[in-house]
Design an enzyme around this catalytic site. Structure first.
Site, PDB file in Angstrom:
ATOM      1  N   ASN A  40       0.713  -1.199  -0.097  1.00  0.00           N
ATOM      2  CA  ASN A  40      -0.029   0.129  -0.010  1.00  0.00           C
ATOM      3  C   ASN A  40       1.003   1.157  -0.019  1.00  0.00           C
ATOM      4  OD1 ASN A  40       0.911  -0.206   2.706  1.00  0.00           O
ATOM      5  ND2 ASN A  40      -1.043  -0.215   3.595  1.00  0.00           N
ATOM      6  N   ASP A  42       2.924   2.398   2.174  1.00  0.00           N
ATOM      7  CA  ASP A  42       3.245   3.284   3.225  1.00  0.00           C
ATOM      8  C   ASP A  42       4.620   2.987   3.795  1.00  0.00           C
ATOM      9  OD1 ASP A  42       3.066   0.501   4.575  1.00  0.00           O
ATOM     10  OD2 ASP A  42       1.531   1.141   6.089  1.00  0.00           O
ATOM     11  N   ASP A 222       8.746 -18.229  20.508  1.00  0.00           N
ATOM     12  CA  ASP A 222       9.719 -17.256  20.766  1.00  0.00           C
ATOM     13  C   ASP A 222      10.252 -17.382  22.298  1.00  0.00           C
ATOM     14  OD1 ASP A 222      11.241 -14.726  20.096  1.00  0.00           O
ATOM     15  OD2 ASP A 222       9.997 -13.979  22.101  1.00  0.00           O
ATOM     16  N   GLU A 280      12.523 -21.593  20.392  1.00  0.00           N
ATOM     17  CA  GLU A 280      13.657 -20.724  20.467  1.00  0.00           C
ATOM     18  C   GLU A 280      14.129 -21.017  21.803  1.00  0.00           C
ATOM     19  OE1 GLU A 280      15.328 -16.399  19.380  1.00  0.00           O
ATOM     20  OE2 GLU A 280      13.348 -16.544  20.627  1.00  0.00           O
ATOM     21  N   HIS A 354      15.677 -13.258  11.599  1.00  0.00           N
ATOM     22  CA  HIS A 354      15.484 -11.797  12.097  1.00  0.00           C
ATOM     23  C   HIS A 354      16.280 -11.097  13.113  1.00  0.00           C
ATOM     24  CE1 HIS A 354      13.029 -13.698  15.117  1.00  0.00           C
ATOM     25  NE2 HIS A 354      12.934 -12.674  15.731  1.00  0.00           N
ATOM     26  N   ASP A 355      17.030 -11.876  13.829  1.00  0.00           N
ATOM     27  CA  ASP A 355      17.891 -11.394  14.941  1.00  0.00           C
ATOM     28  C   ASP A 355      19.365 -11.781  14.606  1.00  0.00           C
ATOM     29  OD1 ASP A 355      15.623 -10.845  16.775  1.00  0.00           O
ATOM     30  OD2 ASP A 355      15.408 -12.644  17.493  1.00  0.00           O
TER      31      ASP A 355
END
Length: 580
Positions: A40, A42, A222, A280, A354-355
């Site tokens: 979109n 943004d 997580d 994790e 992502h870490d």
């Protein structure tokens, strides 16, 4: 007793079928929604953006998408601070958008795993807001404690314990309304749930069941090994110059961890419904992981170990205290996990997430000369150990770490907190910025590079995090068009996993454990042997005579350097031979 398979009709009308143990031969692709694809304009990735790219995932051949959190959240930690477990944050779309994504994935034979963040919630979650009232029935849903005896609440040193947060500073936050402190192992906006309270556990299980009923095929859990803490909450050992102590043994792998996991498995039917579960578990030992992943114990399918991504830090230091890493140390560590879980448990296989920084920059060579073959070689080594491989978005393209010249470009809360703390302690600014460039989680969070148009085709707006400037030549469009790219190498590795039982079930044996350049191992199933030999360096390497199985008459399945047959391996060359 689990059923032979689970077949049921989803609300969309599509039939879902899961076979026992299907996840053993699967490859998982992790999507960090904020950085995947923006629909979109943004500047923030969203669920419709993911749905528009499912054909990219199907072309790669992955079996599962692991979706990082898209739940309602104030976004203090980019969605890992959840204010409503059963709604979608408007930043990412709606529940209807998620249903459409599930349907699009299932239509292509791809399953969906959701992130389960239940060690903590957001401080804006209704549960926590209720718990702030000392008279509330939910007071015990979180870890509330008074100030240290004799100390003035809210002053330095008054915290109930001296524990440090993962995100710097104290793990305790004083709440004036309550007059007490609450525990937050991460951000102050991420208060820890009290799993000792059975009402908390039942609320979590009910929520999980509703997601499974919606069509979700499993959960990535997580920091799940932090849910059981040692109830005495003792101080940790102090270190000169650091006001707060690392007390990991006090709040991880606690005495009730496996009890909680078994209870969760039974309450949600994790095994019975053949759901993929991966926990994790930072600080997990091989023995613990073996127990947790032993099917006889009814806990999890696999865990994420962190040992191999901690080998390039100074012993006793933090992730920011960088140390050189020798190849023998890395390969022997992963071999220990292969041997330790063999025949009982199951490994997860990952370089990136992502870490973590980008693997080709961290463990490989991201120079223009070697980037592609380096990324291919790392993928070969990863996918051909025994376990379930996880591909992080952009890893299949050989995406690299980024370079931010100034702290103002960073967005990650952990990075910003560390920088502020380091500056307050008078550390050398150049050394600190170098550590950020190597270790910051933002390295993994720059937008996926789809093509060479403006902002790499990620968005028509201004991206929330700057795109890596190398997108003009590192991008999906170029990789898909080039049959010799990292994308197609990973695609072929996935095909081999689906085609050859030896890739899934073969016994692992490490060869040349002390060699500084060569990573070699075999996988054996019956009379069939798969030999993997890789030069994990930027200079040629010679295989010692007689050190590897004879490959005369063997089938060369895949090579980073097609046509190469000499005993000398070129820089970042890998070969896969099938013997017998």
């Amino acid at each position: 007793m689990s059923s032979p398979h689970e077949t049921r009709v989803l609300p969309t009308g599509r039939v879902l079928r899961r076979e026992p143990g299907w996840w053993r031969s699967a490859v998982v692709y992790q999507i960090y929604p904020r950085s995947f694809a923006d629909s979109n304009g943004d500047g923030i990735g969203d669920i419709p953006g993911i749905t528009a790219k499912v054909d990219h995932l199907a072309a790669l051949g992955v079996d599962v998408v692991w979706l990082s959190p898209v739940y309602a959240s104030p976004q203090d930690d980019n969605g890992y601070d959840i204010s409503d477990y059963e709604d979608i944050d408007p930043t990412f779309g709606s529940l209807a958008d998620l249903d459409a994504l599930i349907d699009a994935l299932h239509a292509r034979g791809i399953k969906l795993v959701m992130d389960l963040v239940v060690n903590h919630t957001s401080d804006e979650h209704a549960w926590f807001q209720e718990s702030r009232d000392p008279a509330s029935p939910k007071r015990d849903w979180y870890w509330w404690r008074p100030a240290r005896a004799g100390a003035e609440p809210g002053t330095a040193g008054a915290e109930p314990t001296n524990w440090a947060s993962f995100f710097s500073g104290s793990a305790w936050q004083h709440d004036e309304r309550s007059g007490e402190y609450y525990l937050h192992l991460f951000s102050p906006k991420q208060p820890d749930l009290n799993w000792e309270n059975p009402e908390v556990r039942q609320a979590v299980y009910a929520m999980m069941n509703r997601w499974v009923d919606r069509g979700v095929d499993g959960f990535r859990m997580d920091v799940i090994n932090l849910i059981s803490k040692r109830p005495e909450l003792r101080d940790g050992p102090t270190v000169p110059g650091r006001p707060f102590a690392w007390a990991f043994d006090q709040f991880s792998n606690g005495p009730r961890l496996e009890e909680f996991l078994q209870e969760m498995n039974a309450a949600v039917g994790l095994d019975e419904r053949h759901l993929l579960t991966v926990g994790e578990m930072p600080g997990s030992t091989i023995d613990l992981a073996r127990r947790v992943t032993d099917p006889a114990n009814g806990e999890l399918n696999m865990v994420f170990t962190f040992e191999h991504v901690g080998l390039d830090a100074q012993p006793g230091g933090t992730k920011w205290d960088i140390a050189p890493l020798r190849l023998p140390v890395l390969k022997q560590n992963l071999a220990a996990w292969q041997d330790g879980l063999a025949g009982v448990g199951w490994n997860s296989l990952y370089w990136d997430n992502h870490d973590q920084p980008r693997a080709v920059s961290r463990f490989g060579d991201d120079s223009p000369e070697h980037r592609v073959n380096s990324a291919k070689t790392l993928a070969s080594v990863q996918h051909l150990h025994q376990g379930t491989p996880y591909v992080y978005q952009g890893e299949e393209l050989g995406m690299t770490n980024t370079q931010f010249a100034d702290i103002s470009a960073y967005r990650d809360i952990e990075t910003l907190n560390y920088h502020a703390e380091a500056m307050s302690q008078g550390l050398d600014p150049e050394t600190v910025m170098h550590a950020l460039s190597v270790r910051s989680r933002d390295n993994a969070r720059t937008p996926v590079q789809w093509d060479d148009t403006s902002h790499a085709g990620f968005t028509e707006g201004i991206p929330w995090l700057p795109v890596n400037p190398n997108y003009v030549f590192v991008n999906a469009a170029a990789a898909v068009a080039d049959q010799d790219s990292t994308f197609h190498h990973v695609r072929r590795l996935i095909e081999l996993r689906h085609e050859l039982p030896v890739v899934v079930e073969g016994r692992f044996a490490l060869l040349l454990p002390e060699h500084e350049q060569i990573w070699a191992f075999t996988r054996t199933l019956g009379q069939q042997v798969l030999l993997v030999v890789a030069n994990c360096s930027s200079t040629p390497a010679t295989v010692p005579a007689g050190s590897l199985p004879d490959v005369t008459g063997a089938r060369l399945l895949l090579s980073t350097h097609p046509g190469a047959a000499s005993p000398e391996l070129a820089p970042w060359e890998s070969r896969l031979h099938l013997i017998g």
